[in-house]
Write a protein that holds these residues in place. Structure first.
Motif, PDB file in Angstrom:
ATOM      1  N   HIS A 233       0.833  -1.212   0.000  1.00 38.96           N
ATOM      2  CA  HIS A 233       0.000   0.000   0.000  1.00 38.96           C
ATOM      3  C   HIS A 233       0.865   1.259   0.000  1.00 38.96           C
ATOM      4  O   HIS A 233       0.472   2.299  -0.525  1.00 38.96           O
ATOM      5  CB  HIS A 233      -0.935   0.005   1.211  1.00 38.96           C
TER       6      HIS A 233
ATOM      7  N   GLY B 123      -5.610  -7.816   6.520  1.00 38.71           N
ATOM      8  CA  GLY B 123      -5.245  -7.533   5.146  1.00 38.71           C
ATOM      9  C   GLY B 123      -3.856  -8.048   4.823  1.00 38.71           C
ATOM     10  O   GLY B 123      -3.414  -9.083   5.324  1.00 38.71           O
TER      11      GLY B 123
ATOM     12  N   SER C 113      -9.831  -2.339  -0.651  1.00 43.36           N
ATOM     13  CA  SER C 113      -9.733  -3.566   0.160  1.00 43.36           C
ATOM     14  C   SER C 113     -10.247  -4.790  -0.590  1.00 43.36           C
ATOM     15  O   SER C 113     -10.794  -5.715   0.009  1.00 43.36           O
ATOM     16  CB  SER C 113     -10.499  -3.400   1.487  1.00 43.36           C
TER      17      SER C 113
END
Length: 348
Positions: A43, A185, A333
């Motif tokens: 990310h 995640g 997500s």
């Protein structure tokens, strides 16, 4: 002579990726030339490519989760050989002289380490990351990937793996300890796997129960939502909380789930300032902390540990054509749990 390498480049903040070539430096005495097989999408790649963390250096080639094979070495290289399976993580150099570097904590180099991309070498030239087919790195910043891990699932370990392994080891996760992982995640799923392998009792605190089956399969003993009623029921439960999310949290409610001398560690990076009351700490000698990646020594330890315990990232392999869409999916997500680029698809 420099080495011309196919790469994916974003020319400006938020711009789509383009296939082009970049120049890598000539192989020096202590350099390793790595043929990149896979590059994970972190990310932080998105934040920097979209210039969300301040001024970025463009054109940019992101990527600091790099796995591949050594194709050439400099005359003075002793740590790696042609044909070795290796990886490169979040930095490619440091001062090597400060207290942090001498202690094997190069990630905290007092002069600032040289990041794998969006950074500059000592001579002022920009660094380019792993969305490319080859990279030249000093041997001291190249990691050995054990045979027990395939290169594709090993790539995300070079950032996501060490980011979670380091605080789990530093704060003593193991048999007899209770660890909560906030978020499931790219970081969280590896935190669960590693904490379980270390012998801790693991609880996932997630926004929803949609990933419960995965969490239990990865080694979680319990899977809960992070709603206030649940957090109230779990007060005093945990020795360690690893917060992997970048969203704002009711920090006090989470702190109160810590037992005596417990610690809540931030490894995610929320955009906003986080608020908490001091009384949430002093009531049970609790601590709140942050953790970065690990140094070279600890990253190698992590890779060896993951190979020993059969731990790799859960990945979705994509082509170079899919990267822009993958960025949007990460923000939404919509990935379980890490995108990995097959760099063989980069050349036009």
């Amino acid at each position: 002579m420099t080495i011309t390498v196919p790469a994916l480049v974003t020319p400006s903040a938020g711009a789509a990726f383009e296939r082009t070539t970049i120049e890598r430096r000539e192989l020096g005495e202590h350099d390793v030339l790595l043929d990149i097989a896979y590059a994970g999408i972190c990310h932080s790649d998105i934040h920097q490519a979209r210039e969300e963390w301040g001024a970025s250096i463009f054109p940019m080639v992101p990527g600091h989760e790099i796995a591949g094979v050594v194709s050439a070495v400099g005359a003075g290289v002793t740590k790696h050989s042609v044909g070795d399976r290796v990886g490169v993580g979040c930095f490619v150099d440091s001062c090597r002289e400060c207290r942090s570097c001498l202690a094997g904590e190069e990630q905290f180099c007092e002069r600032g380490n040289v990041a794998t991309y969006n950074s500059r070498y000592a001579d002022g030239s920009p660094t380019y990351g792993g969305y490319s087919t080859q990279i030249v790195v000093d041997e001291s910043y190249v990691l050995a990937i054990p045979d027990g891990i395939s290169l594709d699932v090993a790539a995300p370990l070079l950032c996501a793996g060490i980011t979670t392994y380091s605080p789990l080891r530093h704060w003593g996760a193991g048999p007899g300890t209770k660890v909560a992982v906030v978020g499931m995640g790219g970081l969280g799923h590896l935190a669960v796997k590693i904490a379980h392998a270390l012998g801790a009792e693991v609880t996932v605190l997630s926004h929803t129960l949609s990933k419960k089956d995965d969490g239990l399969r990865f080694g979680a003993d319990h899977y809960e939502t992070g709603d206030r009623d649940t957090l109230r029921r779990l007060r005093g439960s945990f020795d360690l909380i690893i917060n992997t999310v970048s969203a704002d949290l009711p920090v006090d409610a989470y702190l109160r789930t810590l037992a005596l001398d417990g610690t809540m560690v931030f490894v995610g990076a929320p955009e906003n300032k986080q608020q908490f009351a001091v009384f949430s700490l002093i009531g049970a000698r609790r601590s709140i902390a942050g953790s970065n990646i690990g140094g070279i020594r600890e990253t190698q330890e992590m890779l060896d540990f993951c190979a020993q315990h059969g731990i790799g990232a859960e990945i979705e392999t994509i082509t170079a054509d899919d990267v822009d869409k993958a960025y949007d999916r990460v923000v939404g997500s919509d990935v379980r749990y890490r995108f990995v680029i097959d760099t063989a698809t980069i050349p036009a």
